[in-house]
Scaffold this motif. Structure first.
Motif, PDB file in Angstrom:
ATOM      1  N   HIS A 255      33.766  48.136  33.551  1.00  0.00           N
ATOM      2  CA  HIS A 255      33.723  47.246  32.389  1.00  0.00           C
ATOM      3  C   HIS A 255      34.509  45.958  32.660  1.00  0.00           C
ATOM      4  N   MET A 256      35.720  46.132  33.230  1.00  0.00           N
ATOM      5  CA  MET A 256      36.542  44.947  33.491  1.00  0.00           C
ATOM      6  C   MET A 256      35.905  44.055  34.552  1.00  0.00           C
ATOM      7  N   ARG A 257      35.248  44.647  35.540  1.00  0.00           N
ATOM      8  CA  ARG A 257      34.682  43.841  36.640  1.00  0.00           C
ATOM      9  C   ARG A 257      33.356  43.187  36.261  1.00  0.00           C
ATOM     10  N   PHE A 258      32.460  43.924  35.621  1.00  0.00           N
ATOM     11  CA  PHE A 258      31.101  43.405  35.419  1.00  0.00           C
ATOM     12  C   PHE A 258      30.808  42.955  33.983  1.00  0.00           C
ATOM     13  N   VAL A 259      31.662  43.312  33.023  1.00  0.00           N
ATOM     14  CA  VAL A 259      31.480  42.842  31.649  1.00  0.00           C
ATOM     15  C   VAL A 259      32.498  41.749  31.342  1.00  0.00           C
ATOM     16  N   MET A 260      33.781  42.071  31.594  1.00  0.00           N
ATOM     17  CA  MET A 260      34.825  41.072  31.355  1.00  0.00           C
ATOM     18  C   MET A 260      34.923  40.060  32.502  1.00  0.00           C
ATOM     19  N   GLU A 261      34.300  40.415  33.653  1.00  0.00           N
ATOM     20  CA  GLU A 261      34.253  39.547  34.830  1.00  0.00           C
ATOM     21  C   GLU A 261      35.661  39.170  35.335  1.00  0.00           C
ATOM     22  N   LEU A 262      36.548  40.188  35.354  1.00  0.00           N
ATOM     23  CA  LEU A 262      37.889  39.981  35.898  1.00  0.00           C
ATOM     24  C   LEU A 262      37.845  40.102  37.419  1.00  0.00           C
ATOM     25  N   THR A 263      38.785  39.452  38.090  1.00  0.00           N
ATOM     26  CA  THR A 263      38.884  39.588  39.539  1.00  0.00           C
ATOM     27  C   THR A 263      39.531  40.930  39.872  1.00  0.00           C
ATOM     28  N   GLN A 264      39.406  41.327  41.124  1.00  0.00           N
ATOM     29  CA  GLN A 264      40.021  42.587  41.543  1.00  0.00           C
ATOM     30  C   GLN A 264      41.531  42.533  41.356  1.00  0.00           C
ATOM     31  N   ALA A 265      42.137  41.379  41.606  1.00  0.00           N
ATOM     32  CA  ALA A 265      43.584  41.244  41.432  1.00  0.00           C
ATOM     33  C   ALA A 265      43.967  41.414  39.970  1.00  0.00           C
ATOM     34  N   GLN A 266      43.196  40.839  39.063  1.00  0.00           N
ATOM     35  CA  GLN A 266      43.487  40.963  37.630  1.00  0.00           C
ATOM     36  C   GLN A 266      43.330  42.406  37.170  1.00  0.00           C
ATOM     37  N   ILE A 267      42.307  43.088  37.701  1.00  0.00           N
ATOM     38  CA  ILE A 267      42.119  44.501  37.354  1.00  0.00           C
ATOM     39  C   ILE A 267      43.313  45.323  37.848  1.00  0.00           C
ATOM     40  N   GLY A 268      43.767  45.008  39.082  1.00  0.00           N
ATOM     41  CA  GLY A 268      44.911  45.722  39.643  1.00  0.00           C
ATOM     42  C   GLY A 268      46.155  45.547  38.788  1.00  0.00           C
ATOM     43  N   GLU A 269      46.356  44.333  38.247  1.00  0.00           N
ATOM     44  CA  GLU A 269      47.520  44.099  37.398  1.00  0.00           C
ATOM     45  C   GLU A 269      47.469  44.960  36.146  1.00  0.00           C
ATOM     46  N   GLN A 270      46.262  45.095  35.543  1.00  0.00           N
ATOM     47  CA  GLN A 270      46.149  45.875  34.312  1.00  0.00           C
ATOM     48  C   GLN A 270      46.302  47.373  34.573  1.00  0.00           C
ATOM     49  N   LEU A 271      45.872  47.833  35.757  1.00  0.00           N
ATOM     50  CA  LEU A 271      45.960  49.266  36.068  1.00  0.00           C
ATOM     51  C   LEU A 271      47.226  49.605  36.866  1.00  0.00           C
ATOM     52  N   ASP A 272      48.002  48.560  37.225  1.00  0.00           N
ATOM     53  CA  ASP A 272      49.240  48.741  37.990  1.00  0.00           C
ATOM     54  C   ASP A 272      48.952  49.367  39.359  1.00  0.00           C
ATOM     55  N   ILE A 273      47.885  48.847  39.996  1.00  0.00           N
ATOM     56  CA  ILE A 273      47.544  49.277  41.346  1.00  0.00           C
ATOM     57  C   ILE A 273      47.247  48.028  42.159  1.00  0.00           C
ATOM     58  N   SER A 274      47.147  48.153  43.480  1.00  0.00           N
ATOM     59  CA  SER A 274      46.924  46.994  44.332  1.00  0.00           C
ATOM     60  C   SER A 274      45.462  46.533  44.269  1.00  0.00           C
ATOM     61  N   GLN A 275      45.273  45.290  44.673  1.00  0.00           N
ATOM     62  CA  GLN A 275      43.910  44.749  44.719  1.00  0.00           C
ATOM     63  C   GLN A 275      43.066  45.500  45.726  1.00  0.00           C
ATOM     64  N   MET A 276      43.683  45.915  46.834  1.00  0.00           N
ATOM     65  CA  MET A 276      42.953  46.672  47.852  1.00  0.00           C
ATOM     66  C   MET A 276      42.482  48.009  47.302  1.00  0.00           C
ATOM     67  N   HIS A 277      43.346  48.639  46.490  1.00  0.00           N
ATOM     68  CA  HIS A 277      42.961  49.914  45.901  1.00  0.00           C
ATOM     69  C   HIS A 277      41.793  49.737  44.927  1.00  0.00           C
ATOM     70  N   VAL A 278      41.837  48.639  44.178  1.00  0.00           N
ATOM     71  CA  VAL A 278      40.725  48.351  43.249  1.00  0.00           C
ATOM     72  C   VAL A 278      39.430  48.178  44.024  1.00  0.00           C
ATOM     73  N   SER A 279      39.505  47.481  45.178  1.00  0.00           N
ATOM     74  CA  SER A 279      38.305  47.254  45.989  1.00  0.00           C
ATOM     75  C   SER A 279      37.712  48.575  46.472  1.00  0.00           C
ATOM     76  N   ARG A 280      38.589  49.496  46.927  1.00  0.00           N
ATOM     77  CA  ARG A 280      38.096  50.801  47.392  1.00  0.00           C
ATOM     78  C   ARG A 280      37.464  51.587  46.245  1.00  0.00           C
ATOM     79  N   LEU A 281      38.119  51.540  45.072  1.00  0.00           N
ATOM     80  CA  LEU A 281      37.565  52.262  43.923  1.00  0.00           C
ATOM     81  C   LEU A 281      36.198  51.711  43.529  1.00  0.00           C
ATOM     82  N   LEU A 282      36.068  50.403  43.502  1.00  0.00           N
ATOM     83  CA  LEU A 282      34.780  49.785  43.137  1.00  0.00           C
ATOM     84  C   LEU A 282      33.687  50.167  44.137  1.00  0.00           C
ATOM     85  N   ASN A 283      34.019  50.135  45.422  1.00  0.00           N
ATOM     86  CA  ASN A 283      33.032  50.512  46.441  1.00  0.00           C
ATOM     87  C   ASN A 283      32.584  51.949  46.256  1.00  0.00           C
TER      88      ASN A 283
END
Length: 298
Positions: A255-283
């Motif tokens: 939802h945050m990536r494709f509806v709210m159109e947040l960057t991976q870094a912004q998603i990481g800040e909200q979930l308190d995880i790294s941008q790299m971790h967000v990238s792996r989760l999305l993949n």
């Protein structure tokens, strides 16, 4: 046999009331034509006066009443043919429908005619017949239904345009039309748009002329464009149950990536995880959804 009190007009023009007169006797006093359909218009006018006088005193629903009413219809069908002649330009294919609708107008005129008003039946009937035919065209001729006020405005617009064109020697402007028709410019424009709804053409109809390079060309080949978003509708429907199977965090990430159109870094800040971790989760989520779509397609 039904008994009525009848008002009968005598030869000298006076009116006598015959109480207790049988309806059968009233018919016997009529000049009944052998072939009502073949009665000339002039004779029909004279006979109609007699038949309307009898119709007024007969009981509705009786055999005698139906005979008089039906004879009136048959004798006056020439009025329908006369009125239908005004619309002969519409072609022979429509003439049968026009006559049928005009006959309905004639029947309504007979049922509504009041002999006490001392008006000729032809004077009363012809406008009724023409009105019924015009209503038929108004309700059925338009390819797309538009409000009656716009249908009437279209007719007035055509008249006003022709009048001003002949007077000015050019096509009139919207302002000139609005002044002549006593309408606002917006209403004139609306009437013009409504005129486009009168006729329609099939998208599959073959075209002729310079626009078409061959006889197989159709209007649909030259208008419109592909809407790629429509192609995604089926994918959206297939994705819905697959997304419903994800856990709350994965759905939130999507939802945050494709509806709210947040960057991976912004998603990481909200979930308190790294941008790299967000990238792996999305993949991982996208691979899972892609696999589910392929299995559904198979």
């Amino acid at each position: 046999m039904a008994t009525v009190s009848a008002a009968i007009t005598t030869a000298d023009g006076t009116t006598a009331v015959a109480a207790g007169t049988h309806s059968h006797d009233l018919l016997e006093s009529l000049d009944r034509p052998e072939a009502p359909l073949l009665v000339s218009p002039q004779d029909a006018r004279e006979l109609s006066r007699q038949f309307f006088a009898r119709l007024a005193v007969l009981e509705e629903g009786t055999h005698e009443y139906q005979y008089v009413r039906n004879t009136l219809i048959e004798m006056n069908l020439s009025l329908v043919r006369y009125a239908a002649g005004r619309f002969r330009s519409r072609g022979a294919d429509e003439m049968e429908d026009i006559v049928q609708v005009g006959t309905i107008g004639l029947i309504k005129a007979i049922d509504r005619f009041d002999v006490s008003r001392e008006v000729e039946f032809t004077t009363f009937a012809v406008p009724c017949i023409v009105g019924e035919i015009k209503r038929f065209f108004r309700d059925t001729s338009w390819a797309v239904h538009v409000p009656r006020r716009l249908q009437e405005a279209r007719v007035e617009l055509a008249k006003a345009t022709e009048e001003l064109r002949s007077r000015l020697g050019r096509t009139p402007t919207v302002r000139e039309l609005s002044e002549l028709m006593s309408l606002t410019e917006e209403e004139v424009i609306e009437a013009r748009k409504a005129s486009n709804a009168y006729n329609s053409a099939s998208l599959d109809a073959a075209l002729s002329g310079d626009a078409a390079q061959d006889s197989e060309a159709a209007l649909a080949d030259f208008i419109g464009e592909e809407e790629r978003a429509l192609e995604l509708i089926e994918d959206f429907h297939s994705l819905a149950p697959l997304i419903a199977q994800l856990d709350d965090r994965d759905r939130r990430i999507l939802h945050m990536r494709f509806v709210m159109e947040l960057t991976q870094a912004q998603i990481g800040e909200q979930l308190d995880i790294s941008q790299m971790h967000v990238s792996r989760l999305l993949n991982r989520i996208i691979k899972r959804l892609r696999k589910g779509l392929l299995e559904t397609a198979a």
